[in-house]
Design a protein around this motif. Structure first.
Motif, PDB file in Angstrom:
ATOM      1  N   PRO A   1       5.545  -1.977   3.352  1.00 18.35           N
ATOM      2  CA  PRO A   1       5.164  -2.896   4.585  1.00 18.35           C
ATOM      3  C   PRO A   1       5.230  -2.527   5.758  1.00 18.35           C
ATOM      4  CG  PRO A   1       7.002  -3.874   3.139  1.00 18.35           C
ATOM      5  CD  PRO A   1       7.509  -2.264   2.418  1.00 18.35           C
ATOM      6  N   ARG A   2       4.166  -2.213   6.265  1.00 16.42           N
ATOM      7  CA  ARG A   2       3.756  -2.395   8.119  1.00 16.42           C
ATOM      8  C   ARG A   2       4.251  -3.786   8.645  1.00 16.42           C
ATOM      9  NH1 ARG A   2      -0.306   1.917   9.109  1.00 16.42           N
ATOM     10  NH2 ARG A   2       0.807   1.678  11.279  1.00 16.42           N
ATOM     11  N   SER A   3       3.455  -3.529  10.017  1.00 11.36           N
ATOM     12  CA  SER A   3       3.656  -4.972  10.740  1.00 11.36           C
ATOM     13  C   SER A   3       2.200  -5.684  10.537  1.00 11.36           C
ATOM     14  CB  SER A   3       3.958  -4.728  12.068  1.00 11.36           C
ATOM     15  OG  SER A   3       5.187  -4.096  12.129  1.00 11.36           O
ATOM     16  N   ALA A   4       1.372  -4.926   9.998  1.00 10.17           N
ATOM     17  CA  ALA A   4       0.221  -6.045   8.928  1.00 10.17           C
ATOM     18  C   ALA A   4      -0.805  -5.057   8.714  1.00 10.17           C
ATOM     19  CB  ALA A   4      -0.632  -6.177  10.897  1.00 10.17           C
ATOM     20  N   GLU A   5      -1.499  -5.281   8.506  1.00 12.54           N
ATOM     21  CA  GLU A   5      -2.741  -4.443   7.085  1.00 12.54           C
ATOM     22  C   GLU A   5      -3.438  -2.996   7.984  1.00 12.54           C
ATOM     23  OE1 GLU A   5      -5.459  -7.510   5.507  1.00 12.54           O
ATOM     24  OE2 GLU A   5      -4.404  -7.111   3.078  1.00 12.54           O
ATOM     25  N   PRO A   6      -3.757  -1.932   7.396  1.00 17.55           N
ATOM     26  CA  PRO A   6      -3.050  -2.222   6.071  1.00 17.55           C
ATOM     27  C   PRO A   6      -1.705  -1.154   6.092  1.00 17.55           C
ATOM     28  CG  PRO A   6      -4.284  -0.151   7.213  1.00 17.55           C
ATOM     29  CD  PRO A   6      -4.473  -1.465   8.238  1.00 17.55           C
ATOM     30  N   HIS A   7      -1.594  -1.163   4.853  1.00 17.19           N
ATOM     31  CA  HIS A   7      -0.073  -1.235   4.511  1.00 17.19           C
ATOM     32  C   HIS A   7      -0.157   0.477   3.606  1.00 17.19           C
ATOM     33  CE1 HIS A   7       1.318  -5.042   5.341  1.00 17.19           C
ATOM     34  NE2 HIS A   7       0.167  -5.383   4.136  1.00 17.19           N
ATOM     35  N   LEU A   8       1.243   0.686   3.786  1.00 19.03           N
ATOM     36  CA  LEU A   8       1.349   3.011   3.821  1.00 19.03           C
ATOM     37  C   LEU A   8       1.053   2.646   2.039  1.00 19.03           C
ATOM     38  CD1 LEU A   8       3.951   4.680   4.664  1.00 19.03           C
ATOM     39  CD2 LEU A   8       3.176   4.771   2.717  1.00 19.03           C
ATOM     40  N   ALA A   9       0.222   2.551   1.566  1.00 18.12           N
ATOM     41  CA  ALA A   9       0.143   2.844   0.568  1.00 18.12           C
ATOM     42  C   ALA A   9      -0.880   4.272  -0.072  1.00 18.12           C
ATOM     43  CB  ALA A   9      -0.989   1.869   0.086  1.00 18.12           C
ATOM     44  N   LEU A  10       0.381   4.782  -1.042  1.00 16.19           N
ATOM     45  CA  LEU A  10       0.363   6.249  -1.674  1.00 16.19           C
ATOM     46  C   LEU A  10      -0.755   6.075  -2.731  1.00 16.19           C
ATOM     47  CD1 LEU A  10       0.516   9.693  -1.012  1.00 16.19           C
ATOM     48  CD2 LEU A  10       2.880   8.685  -1.979  1.00 16.19           C
ATOM     49  N   ASP A  11      -1.374   6.452  -3.264  1.00 18.46           N
ATOM     50  CA  ASP A  11      -1.733   7.111  -4.553  1.00 18.46           C
ATOM     51  C   ASP A  11      -2.554   8.598  -4.549  1.00 18.46           C
ATOM     52  OD1 ASP A  11      -2.852   6.672  -6.834  1.00 18.46           O
ATOM     53  OD2 ASP A  11      -4.350   4.778  -6.275  1.00 18.46           O
ATOM     54  N   MET A  12      -1.645   8.420  -5.546  1.00 18.91           N
ATOM     55  CA  MET A  12      -1.505   9.950  -5.883  1.00 18.91           C
ATOM     56  C   MET A  12      -1.807  10.581  -6.920  1.00 18.91           C
ATOM     57  SD  MET A  12       1.331  11.923  -3.623  1.00 18.91           S
ATOM     58  CE  MET A  12       0.923  14.049  -5.552  1.00 18.91           C
ATOM     59  N   ALA A  13      -2.761  11.674  -7.955  1.00 16.91           N
ATOM     60  CA  ALA A  13      -2.105  12.270  -9.113  1.00 16.91           C
ATOM     61  C   ALA A  13      -1.604  13.684  -8.805  1.00 16.91           C
ATOM     62  CB  ALA A  13      -3.750  12.737  -9.396  1.00 16.91           C
ATOM     63  N   THR A  14      -0.677  13.966  -9.567  1.00 20.36           N
ATOM     64  CA  THR A  14       0.787  15.128  -9.667  1.00 20.36           C
ATOM     65  C   THR A  14      -0.816  16.276 -10.058  1.00 20.36           C
ATOM     66  OG1 THR A  14       0.879  14.547 -11.191  1.00 20.36           O
ATOM     67  CG2 THR A  14       2.411  13.739  -9.675  1.00 20.36           C
TER      68      THR A  14
END
Length: 240
Positions: free
Chosen positions: A75-88
Motif C-alpha cells: 500500500p501507498r498513500s494513494a493509487e497507484p500502489h506499489l505492484a510488482l509483477d514479473m516473470a522470473t
C-alpha cells in the motif's frame, strides 16, 4: 484467493492461502494492487504445477521450469500502489509469443538452444524461480517439476499481511512514499527514462486505454475474427 487472503489477514494479521489445479491466474499486478488498496501487503508465487517447462536453468540446453512469476503489492498513500509483477524468466512467455507473431527480433541470450527462455538476471532469476517453485508448486500441493509433468494447471501461494497489525497504515504509507520519492529523484544518466515505481506504468496505461482504446495487432485480430466466426459471435467495433 486474494479476497480470502485479505479477509483472513485482517482477522489474524497474517494469512497464507494455497491454490492448486487452477486456470491461468492472469496479470498478478491486478491482484496485488487490489490487496494494497485494502491496506494489505500481498505476495504471490505462481507455477504451472510441473508443466509448461519453458525456461532453462543457467547454462542448460533445455527447459526445466515454467516462467514462475511472482507478484508483490504494497500500500501507498494513494493509487497507484506499489505492484510488482514479473516473470522470473527474461520475458513472459506470452510476450515471447507476441515478438514471434510480429516477426520481431528476439535479443541474443534470451533463448536456450531448444528455444526455451532463459532466466532473468542469470543465477539471480534462477534462484527466485526456485523459491517460486518451492512455494507456489511444492508447498501449495499443486505439483513440482519432474520428468513426467502431470499437467499444466497453475499453483499459487498467497501470503497476505495486514499493515495495521504492525503499525498505523497512514504512517507506513507516508514513510514508504517518502522513500520511493527519494529513490526516484536520483540523477539519471543522459538519455535514461524517468524512474517509475512498479505499478505506475500499468496504472497510467490503463487510464490512457480507457480513453483511447486498446491497440490489437493484426495477427491477434485475425485469430479473434476466426474464433468469432466459428462461434457466431460478432466482433466489437474498431477505430482507425
Amino acid at each position: 484467493v486474494v479476497d480470502l487472503a485479505v479477509e483472513r489477514a485482517r482477522a489474524h494479521g497474517v494469512a497464507v492461502v494455497a491454490l492448486r489445479h487452477a486456470s491461468h491466474a492472469g496479470r498478478l499486478a491486478e491482484h496485488c494492487a487490489r490487496a494494497a488498496a485494502e491496506g494489505v501487503v500481498l505476495q504471490l508465487f505462481v507455477t504451472n504445477s510441473g508443466g509448461s517447462q519453458t525456461t532453462a536453468p543457467p547454462g542448460a540446453t533445455v527447459g526445466r521450469m515454467s516462467t514462475n512469476p511472482i507478484g508483490v503489492g504494497v500500500p501507498r498513500s494513494a493509487e497507484p500502489h506499489l505492484a510488482l509483477d514479473m516473470a522470473t524468466s527474461v520475458i513472459a512467455h506470452g510476450r515471447l509469443g507476441e515478438l514471434k507473431d510480429r516477426a520481431e527480433h528476439v535479443p541474443d541470450g534470451w533463448l536456450a538452444p531448444d528455444g526455451t527462455l532463459r532466466h532473468s538476471g542469470g543465477y539471480k532469476g534462477f534462484g527466485i524461480a526456485l523459491v517460486a517453485e518451492a512455494l507456489g508448486g511444492t508447498l501449495s500441493g499443486a505439483g513440482s517439476v519432474g520428468p513426467d509433468p502431470a499437467g499444466d494447471d497453475q499453483g499459487v501461494l498467497a501470503i497476505a499481511i495486514d499493515v495495521t497489525w504492525l503499525r498505523p497504515l497512514a504512517g507506513f504509507a507516508a514513510e514508504l512514499d517518502g522513500a520511493l520519492d527519494y529513490i526516484c529523484s536520483a540523477p539519471l544518466e543522459p538519455g535514461a527514462p524517468p524512474l517509475r515505481v512498479p505499478g505506475e506504468s500499468s496504472h497510467r496505461t490503463t487510464a490512457e486505454r480507457l480513453v483511447a482504446g486498446v491497440e490489437v495487432h493484426d495477427v491477434v485480430w485475425e485469430r479473434l475474427a476466426a474464433a468469432a466466426a466459428e462461434l457466431g459471435v460478432p466482433l466489437p467495433p474498431t477505430r482507425a
